[in-house]
Design an enzyme around this catalytic site. Structure first.
Site, PDB file in Angstrom:
ATOM      1  N   SER A   1      40.823   8.918 -50.440  1.00  0.00           N
ATOM      2  CA  SER A   1      39.741   9.799 -50.904  1.00  0.00           C
ATOM      3  C   SER A   1      40.282  11.206 -51.118  1.00  0.00           C
ATOM      4  O   SER A   1      39.912  11.895 -52.069  1.00  0.00           O
ATOM      5  CB  SER A   1      38.614   9.848 -49.876  1.00  0.00           C
TER       6      SER A   1
ATOM      7  N   ARG B   1      46.754   1.036 -44.879  1.00  0.00           N
ATOM      8  CA  ARG B   1      47.511   1.077 -46.137  1.00  0.00           C
ATOM      9  C   ARG B   1      48.997   1.094 -45.788  1.00  0.00           C
ATOM     10  O   ARG B   1      49.522   0.121 -45.297  1.00  0.00           O
ATOM     11  CB  ARG B   1      47.092   2.307 -46.958  1.00  0.00           C
TER      12      ARG B   1
ATOM     13  N   HIS C   1      38.007   1.100 -50.093  1.00  0.00           N
ATOM     14  CA  HIS C   1      36.949   0.870 -49.100  1.00  0.00           C
ATOM     15  C   HIS C   1      36.105  -0.354 -49.481  1.00  0.00           C
ATOM     16  O   HIS C   1      35.748  -1.167 -48.622  1.00  0.00           O
ATOM     17  CB  HIS C   1      35.999   2.075 -49.031  1.00  0.00           C
TER      18      HIS C   1
ATOM     19  N   LYS D   1      36.859  17.020 -41.410  1.00  0.00           N
ATOM     20  CA  LYS D   1      37.539  17.259 -42.682  1.00  0.00           C
ATOM     21  C   LYS D   1      36.717  18.075 -43.688  1.00  0.00           C
ATOM     22  O   LYS D   1      37.095  18.140 -44.853  1.00  0.00           O
ATOM     23  CB  LYS D   1      37.909  15.918 -43.317  1.00  0.00           C
TER      24      LYS D   1
HETATM   25  O1  PNS Z   1      37.814   7.653 -43.008  1.00  0.00           O
HETATM   26  P1  PNS Z   1      38.405   8.374 -41.841  1.00  0.00           P
HETATM   27  O2  PNS Z   1      38.243   9.867 -42.013  1.00  0.00           O
HETATM   28  O3  PNS Z   1      39.826   7.981 -41.571  1.00  0.00           O
HETATM   29  O4  PNS Z   1      37.545   7.936 -40.550  1.00  0.00           O
HETATM   30  C1  PNS Z   1      37.789   8.498 -39.302  1.00  0.00           C
HETATM   31  C2  PNS Z   1      36.632   8.177 -38.343  1.00  0.00           C
HETATM   32  C3  PNS Z   1      35.338   8.726 -38.885  1.00  0.00           C
HETATM   33  C4  PNS Z   1      36.516   6.691 -38.144  1.00  0.00           C
HETATM   34  C5  PNS Z   1      36.983   8.868 -36.980  1.00  0.00           C
HETATM   35  O5  PNS Z   1      37.240  10.221 -37.187  1.00  0.00           O
HETATM   36  C6  PNS Z   1      35.860   8.722 -35.959  1.00  0.00           C
HETATM   37  O6  PNS Z   1      35.705   7.677 -35.373  1.00  0.00           O
HETATM   38  N1  PNS Z   1      35.066   9.783 -35.785  1.00  0.00           N
HETATM   39  C7  PNS Z   1      33.955   9.790 -34.839  1.00  0.00           C
HETATM   40  C8  PNS Z   1      34.287  10.660 -33.617  1.00  0.00           C
HETATM   41  C9  PNS Z   1      35.133   9.899 -32.621  1.00  0.00           C
HETATM   42  O7  PNS Z   1      34.760   8.864 -32.116  1.00  0.00           O
HETATM   43  N2  PNS Z   1      36.329  10.450 -32.355  1.00  0.00           N
HETATM   44  C10 PNS Z   1      37.250   9.876 -31.423  1.00  0.00           C
HETATM   45  C11 PNS Z   1      38.196   8.871 -32.091  1.00  0.00           C
HETATM   46  S1  PNS Z   1      39.468   8.474 -31.003  1.00  0.00           S
END
Ligand code: PNS
Length: 171
Positions: free
Chosen positions: A141, A103, A17, A41
């Protein structure tokens, strides 16, 4: 002013990150690292802890900038927690761009779907992918937490203070 968001769960922030933050900061005027509050999660660290860990790492990136080691990272970098939809958060921040790190090919399906749906929600906000650098290709993570939980050495995956925070959680 060009504003971009680098969103994620950051549970916890890893070297991967940090690399993406430093590189994304060379491509925009203001970079907001968006910490998703209500991650599906079930995060190990509270949103306040995740934000604090990121702030500490960003202070180090700023220091490196000052020393000329990373002279191109010109953006103002800040951290903000958000809940609800990423696209709504991006709109309130007047961001035009979302950064995501990529990745292995295994990330692609999920990112492809998320980008497509986000684009449908707001086609004026573009998602840009930065390929993880070689040394960070495999860091996640989730696996860092698994390794530390099983007594493995995570020193090459996360910064020292994050390692300490993880060790304290699993003591
Ligand atoms: O680090 P991560 O867990 O891969 O990040 C995922 C994240 C937080 C970017 C994604 O889950 C997100 O945007 N969550 C906010 C809710 C949302 O907008 N959901 C619709 C996505 S299509």
């Amino acid at each position: 002013m060009h504003i971009a968001i680098y969103p994620g769960s950051f549970d916890p922030v890893t070297n991967g990150h940090i690399d993406i933050i430093a590189r994304a900061a060379t491509m925009t005027d203001r970079l907001i690292v968006g910490v998703a509050e209500d991650s599906s999660k079930a995060p190990l660290f509270s949103v306040e802890q995740r934000v604090a860990m990121l702030q500490e790492q960003i202070a180090l990136i700023r220091k490196q900038n000052g020393s000329g080691q990373n002279g191109e990272a010109t953006a103002e970098i800040e951290v903000a927690a958000f809940s609800g939809l990423l696209m709504h958060f991006a709109e309130t921040q007047q961001a035009k761009m979302i950064f995501r790190g990529l990745r292995a090919v295994t990330d692609f399906d999920y990112e492809f779907q998320m980008t497509g749906m986000n684009r449908r929600l707001n086609p004026r906000i573009e998602t840009v992918f930065l390929m993880a650098s070689e040394t960070n290709q495999f860091i996640s993570s989730r696996m860092v937490k698994e390794i530390v939980g099983l007594g493995g050495d995570i020193g090459s995956f996360v910064p020292p203070s994050v390692k300490d925070a993880l060790l304290a959680k699993f003591k």
